[in-house]
Scaffold this active site. Structure first.
Site, PDB file in Angstrom:
ATOM      1  CG  ASP A 171      -2.115  -0.850   1.107  1.00 49.72           C
ATOM      2  OD1 ASP A 171      -2.479  -1.149  -0.035  1.00 49.72           O
ATOM      3  OD2 ASP A 171      -2.694  -1.227   2.137  1.00 49.72           O
TER       4      ASP A 171
ATOM      5  CE  LYS B 166      -7.546   0.876  -1.816  1.00 50.90           C
ATOM      6  NZ  LYS B 166      -8.017   0.239  -0.628  1.00 50.90           N
TER       7      LYS B 166
ATOM      8  CG  MET C 141      -8.291   7.079   7.972  1.00 45.91           C
ATOM      9  SD  MET C 141      -9.228   5.750   7.215  1.00 45.91           S
ATOM     10  CE  MET C 141      -9.618   4.750   8.647  1.00 45.91           C
TER      11      MET C 141
HETATM   12  N1  SAH Z   1      -4.094  -0.204   9.562  1.00 41.94           N
HETATM   13  C1  SAH Z   1      -3.510   1.074   9.900  1.00 41.94           C
HETATM   14  C2  SAH Z   1      -4.506   2.216   9.777  1.00 41.94           C
HETATM   15  C3  SAH Z   1      -4.982   2.454   8.359  1.00 41.94           C
HETATM   16  S1  SAH Z   1      -6.051   3.825   8.229  1.00 41.94           S
HETATM   17  C4  SAH Z   1      -2.911   1.003  11.302  1.00 41.94           C
HETATM   18  O1  SAH Z   1      -3.155   0.036  12.035  1.00 41.94           O
HETATM   19  O2  SAH Z   1      -2.176   1.915  11.673  1.00 41.94           O
HETATM   20  C5  SAH Z   1      -4.921   5.120   7.838  1.00 41.94           C
HETATM   21  C6  SAH Z   1      -4.819   6.086   8.998  1.00 41.94           C
HETATM   22  O3  SAH Z   1      -3.914   5.584   9.970  1.00 41.94           O
HETATM   23  C7  SAH Z   1      -4.270   7.449   8.647  1.00 41.94           C
HETATM   24  O4  SAH Z   1      -5.277   8.290   8.151  1.00 41.94           O
HETATM   25  C8  SAH Z   1      -3.770   7.929   9.988  1.00 41.94           C
HETATM   26  O5  SAH Z   1      -4.840   8.354  10.821  1.00 41.94           O
HETATM   27  C9  SAH Z   1      -3.232   6.650  10.578  1.00 41.94           C
HETATM   28  N2  SAH Z   1      -1.790   6.468  10.349  1.00 41.94           N
HETATM   29  C10 SAH Z   1      -1.208   5.465   9.670  1.00 41.94           C
HETATM   30  N3  SAH Z   1       0.125   5.556   9.730  1.00 41.94           N
HETATM   31  C11 SAH Z   1       0.408   6.645  10.482  1.00 41.94           C
HETATM   32  C12 SAH Z   1       1.609   7.273  10.925  1.00 41.94           C
HETATM   33  N4  SAH Z   1       2.793   6.783  10.611  1.00 41.94           N
HETATM   34  N5  SAH Z   1       1.506   8.389  11.697  1.00 41.94           N
HETATM   35  C13 SAH Z   1       0.312   8.891  12.038  1.00 41.94           C
HETATM   36  N6  SAH Z   1      -0.860   8.342  11.634  1.00 41.94           N
HETATM   37  C14 SAH Z   1      -0.813   7.240  10.879  1.00 41.94           C
END
Ligand code: SAH
Length: 246
Positions: A33, A55, A166
């Site tokens: 991704d 995406k 998000m």
């Molecule tokens: N499966 C992922 C979440 C996917 S949804 C997990 O467990 O982390 C995507 C959201 O995750 C982003 O919009 C943000 O809110 C958060 N996110 C993912 N990586 C991040 C990072 N390195 N720092 C801050 N927020 C993050």
């Protein structure tokens, strides 16, 4: 003939599990991704085929196409690694991919990852629960693909920590609903941007100010009394963070 749904963690490869790393090293093909760090992809063996299904605005592989691709690869390759940011089962659509694979007889296994929901507060030195301040934590999305938003009024609870993924774009509406629901405008908030990625930044404010704070995605919103805490021994990480006082 197995597809492994591997949680890559929030950014840097250091936070990938050992199981994830060993599967990457022997993967025939890696499907990844947008938020996957290059340091993670570099753990794949030299012969592995890397497929980007990230995406982006104006360029996206729909979930149906990704499912079809995984099914085809699962039929033709011994070891397929499907790499997802954070944990595959937390807003990662891992369940949908598991279903699509198992429904046509492709073996699928989940390898948990460190989720940004907990890693982002942690890098800012924020324990999501803390005796006397927070009895628990609610993890929620600020945005759904079908445009059907969570009603944050029902989540206003001063005894719990709220972690919003998000949520950057709708932060003003989220803060407004929480205040309508009864949360104090002075409730501490920490916005953790790009945790464990280049450009990592922590912004501290109070709920009443959240709408006006500039936020760069990806970001996690941490809302509640614990967001005022900053227990971190990772001096370089804290020093690298820009912190704006309320
Ligand atoms: N499966 C992922 C979440 C996917 S949804 C997990 O467990 O982390 C995507 C959201 O995750 C982003 O919009 C943000 O809110 C958060 N996110 C993912 N990586 C991040 C990072 N390195 N720092 C801050 N927020 C993050």
């Amino acid at each position: 003939m197995t597809v492994y749904l591997v949680g890559a963690g929030p950014g840097d490869a250091d936070l990938l599990t050992l199981r994830g790393a060993s599967l990457l090293a022997r993967a025939d093909v890696v499907v990844y991704d947008r938020l996957i760090d290059t340091s993670v992809l570099e753990l794949a063996g030299p012969g592995a085929e890397l497929i980007d299904v990230g995406k982006r605005a104006g360029h996206s592989s729909s979930q149906g196409l990704i499912n079809d691709l995984l099914v085809a690869l699962g039929h033709s390759h011994e070891c397929v690694v499907r790499l997802k940011g954070g944990d595959s089962f937390l807003f990662g659509r891992g369940g949908e991919e598991f279903e699509a694979l198992e429904s046509v007889g492709v073996r699928c296994e989940v390898v948990p990852g460190v989720t940004s929901a907990f890693a982002a507060p942690a890098v800012a030195g924020i324990p999501v629960t803390h005796r006397g301040l927070s009895h628990g934590v609610t993890v929620v999305t600020g945005h759904t693909q079908d445009g059907d938003f969570v009603d944050f009024r029902g989540l206003a609870n001063p005894d719990l920590t709220l972690v919003v993924l998000m949520g950057a774009a709708r932060r003003g509406a989220i803060a407004g609903e929480l205040i309508e629901g009864g949360l104090d405008v002075a409730t501490p908030v920490a916005v953790v941007e790009k945790a464990y990625m280049p450009g990592q930044r922590v912004v501290r404010c109070v709920l009443g100010e959240l709408a006006a704070v500039e936020v760069a995605a990806p970001a996690v919103l941490v809302i509640g009394a614990v967001a005022e805490l900053s227990y971190s021994h990772l001096q370089s990480v804290v020093a690298a963070s820009a912190r704006s006082a309320p």
